[in-house]
Design an enzyme around this catalytic site. Structure first.
Site, PDB file in Angstrom:
ATOM      1  N   LYS A 138      31.318  27.833  54.963  1.00  0.00           N
ATOM      2  CA  LYS A 138      32.327  29.330  55.362  1.00  0.00           C
ATOM      3  C   LYS A 138      33.610  29.267  54.694  1.00  0.00           C
ATOM      4  CE  LYS A 138      33.612  31.565  59.506  1.00  0.00           C
ATOM      5  NZ  LYS A 138      33.624  31.694  61.059  1.00  0.00           N
ATOM      6  N   LYS A 148      28.950  31.583  53.689  1.00  0.00           N
ATOM      7  CA  LYS A 148      29.512  32.775  54.515  1.00  0.00           C
ATOM      8  C   LYS A 148      30.744  33.066  54.321  1.00  0.00           C
ATOM      9  CE  LYS A 148      30.373  33.774  59.470  1.00  0.00           C
ATOM     10  NZ  LYS A 148      29.847  33.470  60.839  1.00  0.00           N
TER      11      LYS A 148
END
EC number: 4.1.2.4
Lengths: 639, 275
Positions: free
Chosen positions: B175, B211
């Site tokens: 992420k 992400k």
């Protein structure tokens, strides 16, 4: 001051922006432009419309749409002062030959190929993006030669192939394409090239989402092309990338500089020292470090070798359209019956009319080649007479073999000399100036025998010494940084030596002109092969006696003999990088014609005398401009 | 979720050999936003696809069961029913990929989703979100409790002090940041991360997910993110198992774009249901 009327010849592949980059500087300095554009393309018509809108100044920009056959017609129009040609190599060459001796100057900007050098310390993904920018997009002008260091060959090829697969080709106005098409002619050219490469045993990879209709051609990657194959010698067309490996940085430079083209190149390496070393060593007009294809109107863009030596953008772009104030508009001296095949071919014999009377002169001078005096190949000498007709001395008659030896010696001396710091070069020139002053009485007496008054002779010697010192001092100021909008980081405008410079001195001012031409050439790092004044080469040879002790061998070489014959040898020599000719009109024409061989820049006097004792003509900035070539080095910064 | 990352031996030489040229990456980031514009019905299709990647997120100090309930309902029905009907996509089961909440609210989220009859996963941030400066014991306990409550995905905050001293951990997804920093998901950073994911896949065969989170507010941006992943990694990564967008207000902007595409008009604030 401005040149006058410019005839601009543009190829079909130019974008509107590129046309503007050539037209606007010409208009800005006050020239007017006649542009010849190829028919059947919409971009030039936009240009024509624009020129129509210049209401208050009608006629400053004129656009003619016509085929290539109109090029010689435009070029030979009497009102044109300069022809700027942008396009393919062979057409440029033919134009150079046909414009020899014509009234108009010629500037050539040829070729579209660029080079990308990928070392093992590069960010390979970003370099692959650089390849896309260079060859597989609408931003790049032509194909790409890709040199990849052997240790990262597999990785680089894999990433290239992945990236190729994601490219999309289609009509330009579709918002999601990477590249469009460039017309049927370009398509034919690249098809021929790829077929040829395949038949030579190369591996050809094509990928991407491309329509199969005719003018569209997929991005192409060619590898394993044997270096000796004909495909490897010609320019790489768009959208082809020809990839070859190299082992070390040194080999990379040899391979990269081993083509006649010298347009633009990029170096990809995260090691600053290595990147700069490669950037300085590449013989091209523009080098980008860790980027490709960046352009800006304030940065000079041009090439060297067979990419032509005309520039656009930056100060060099403006100099293209200017000439030194006080020089006359060009005079046409076309000699329609100049036979290029026989000019200077045979050396007229110099058998004496009768027995010589008078004291026996000193033994004949040899040719000053490779740092020492040596006998000419032809083993013959010719007499030099002074102003009262008496025998002044004998000088050797040099021939083609001697020229060859001189150019070789100059090439051997070049790397060492070009690598010297400006201070070291200045020191040598100052040493020569001091030697000249020590020799003043000998030189002045020789000048007196040639009919120059004693006072004037001494003044000439002093002025020569002063000029040497002045050029030595001037060369300390090297390139400067340009400020480019939108780029973080400097762009350097480097002034680099041309290489081996051939100089044919004028008959008058045998000492001053010789020194005035030698000094800037040497100061900027070139090595020189000179043909001194035909009327009295003895003064140049006197200076050689000092050069023999002071200068490294081969730095300056002096070859005496029949001027036309030696001019012919030098002008046709493929390994002479530039030529300055101050002889006859016919000789000038021949030199311009012969330069088409390797497209060396020439500066010819066209038979007009030059006031060597005046500052403006004898030691003006024009000499400095012509003695070196520019290189733009882009250094985007950021971590 | 895709098969778990089986992991490999930590080989730091992989990292030391990597070179990243920042100006070149910046240039690529600028290009990617300009060169893949989709319009009309293709844009609508891409936007619906983007919806299926969203981790609908609420991470505020004043979260309670009522706004969690509203969020979960929105996750089940992200786009207004009549708009979907107009596009003939009402029966394709379009929901967001997950709902992302604080550990204390996982219970509420699970209950709300069950009530709505929706089986999308509940993701929980854990391990001392957002700074990660708590004891290892409490961090592990947080994860255990969140999973007990019903969370099936955990957004772990790595211990930055370990990173800065070179002690690495493995994961299934990477992420861009917690989303609570001043600068969050930007294209240059994403390009470098995606290239790393691709290199890892070439070396080991493991597919790691990606992400981006924080700062993705407009529908146009989300399309740029989708095309970036498509260009750098390919269609295989354009699945909720390998790609998520952490966002909260993005969904309403996408809904506005869909409204405009269907009706030709621009919606007012009250026309579309709150999330």
């Amino acid at each position: 001051m401005r040149t006058g009327v410019i005839g601009l010849i543009l190829p079909p592949t130019f974008s509107f922006l590129e046309m503007m980059w050539r037209i606007c500087p010409a208009l800005a300095v006050g020239c007017t432009v006649v542009a010849l554009v190829p028919p059947a393309s919409p971009t030039p018509l936009l240009l024509a419309q624009l020129s129509g809108e210049l209401g208050p100044f009608p006629g400053i920009l004129n656009v003619i749409s016509g085929s290539a056959s109109l090029v010689p017609v435009l070029a030979s129009q009497p009102g044109i002062q300069k022809v700027a040609f942008c396009g393919a190599l062979e057409e440029g060459r033919a134009l150079r030959r046909s414009l020899a001796g014509e009234c108009a100057e010629l500037g050539l900007a040829l070729g579209t190929e660029s080079l990308l050098l990928l070392t093992d310390t590069a960010d390979i993904d970003s370099a692959v993006e650089g390849v896309v920018d260079a060859a597989w997009s609408d931003r790049g002008p032509g194909g790409l030669r890709l040199l990849i260091q052997e240790s990262v060959w597999d990785e680089a090829m894999r990433r290239l192939q992945e990236r190729m697969g994601r490219l999309r080709s289609g009509r330009g106005l579709d918002g999601a394409v990477d590249m469009g098409a460039r017309g049927a002619a370009a398509c034919d050219l690249v098809q021929r090239f790829v077929r040829e490469a395949q038949s030579q045993g190369a591996q050809v990879l094509q990928a991407g989402d491309v329509p199969s209709e005719r003018p569209f051609y997929p991005p192409t990657l060619v590898s394993n092309l044997p270096p000796a194959s004909p495909c490897a010698q010609v320019e790489v067309p768009w959208p082809v990338v020809v990839a070859s490996p190299f082992r070390t940085a040194k080999e990379a430079l040899l391979v990269a500089n081993g083509t006649p083209r010298g347009g633009s190149a990029s170096v990809w390496s995260e090691r600053l020292g290595q990147a700069l070393e490669l950037g300085y060593g590449l013989q091209v007009g523009t080098v980008w470090i860790n980027a490709h294809g960046l352009r800006d109107p304030s940065v000079p863009t041009g090439g060297c070798k067979e990419s032509g030596c005309s520039w656009h953008g930056g100060p060099d772009g403006l100099y293209e359209y200017l000439r030194p104030s006080g020089t006359p508009a060009r005079l046409s001296c076309l000699s329609k019956n100049l036979n290029y095949d026989t000019f200077g071919l045979a050396v007229p014999s110099t058998l004496p009319a009768g027995p010589e009377i008078g004291p026996s002169p000193a033994p004949p001078y040899g040719l000053f080649i490779g740092g020492r005096f040596q006998a000419p190949g032809a083993r013959s000498s010719k007499p030099i007479r002074d102003s009262s007709g008496n025998l002044h001395g004998y000088v050797a008659e040099g021939g083609a073999k001697d020229i060859r030896g001189a150019v070789e010696a100059a090439h051997q001396a070049f790397p060492g000399w070009a690598g010297q710091s400006p201070g070291a070069r200045a020191a040598l020139l100052w040493a020569l100036a001091a030697a000249l002053e020590r020799r003043k009485s000998t030189l002045a007496s020789r000048l007196e025998r040639q009919g120059v008054e004693l006072k004037a002779a001494e003044a000439e010697v002093e002025l020569s010494a002063r000029r040497l010192r002045a050029w030595g001092a001037r060369v300390q100021a090297q390139g400067h940084t340009l400020q480019v909008a939108g780029l973080r980081g400097p762009v350097l405008r480097l002034r680099e030596p041309l290489g081996v410079l051939a100089v044919v001195c004028p008959d008058e001012w045998p000492l001053l002109a010789f020194v005035s031409l030698l000094a800037p050439a040497l100061a900027y790092g070139n090595t020189v092969v000179t043909v001194p004044s035909a009327a009295c080469p003895l003064l140049a040879l006197e200076v050689c006696q000092d050069m023999a002790t002071l200068f490294p061998a081969g730095l300056a070489n002096v070859v005496t003999g029949d001027r036309d014959h030696l001019t012919r040898c030098l002008a046709l020599h493929q390994d002479v990088q530039a030529m300055w000719y101050f002889g006859s009109a016919q000789g000038s024409q021949f030199v311009e014609w012969a330069s088409a061989g390797n497209l060396k820049p020439v500066w010819a006097s066209r038979g007009c005398p030059r006031a060597w004792d005046q500052e403006a003509e004898g030691a003006g900035p024009e000499l400095g401009l012509r003695a070196a070539r520019t290189k733009a080095l882009w250094l985007p910064m950021g971590d | 979720m895709s098969a778990h990352n089986r992991g490999t031996e930590l080989d730091l030489s992989w990292i030391s050999k990597i070179q990243v040229n920042h100006p070149a990456v910046l240039r690529r980031a600028e290009q990617i936003q300009a060169r893949r514009t989709v319009k009309k019905e293709w844009q609508a299709a891409w936007l619906l696809k983007a919806v299926t990647f969203i981790d609908l997120t609420t991470l505020s100090g004043d979260d309670t069961s009522s706004n969690i309930q509203r969020l979960c309902y929105k996750a089940k029905y992200p786009i207004r029913e009549d708009l979907l009907k107009a596009l003939n996509m009402h029966d394709k089961g379009i929901t967001t990929a997950a709902v992302c909440v604080y550990p204390a609210r996982v219970c509420d989220a699970v209950k709300a989703l069950k009530a709505a009859g929706c089986n999308i996963p509940v993701a929980s941030v854990a391990t001392g979100f957002p700074a990660g400066q708590t004891h290892l014991k409490t961090r592990l306990e947080e994860i255990r409790l969140a999973v007990e409550d019903g969370a099936t995905e955990i957004d772990v905050v790595i211990n930055r002090s370990l990173v800065l001293t070179g002690q690495w951990e493995g994961s299934d997804f990477i992420k861009t940041s917690t989303g609570k920093e001043t600068v969050n998901a930007t294209f240059p950073v994403a390009i470098v991360m995606l290239r790393a994911i691709r290199d890892f896949f070439w070396k080991t065969g493991n597919k790691i997910g990606f992400k981006p989170a924080g700062g993705i507010r407009s529908a146009k941006d989300s399309l740029a993110w989708l095309s970036l992943v498509k260009e750098e990694l390919g269609d295989e990564w354009l699945k909720p198992e390998l790609f998520r967008i952490g966002a909260s207000t993005l969904l309403s902007d996408i809904e506005r774009q869909i409204y405009h595409h269907v009706t030709g008009r621009y919606a007012a604030y009250h026309d579309l249901p709150m999330s």
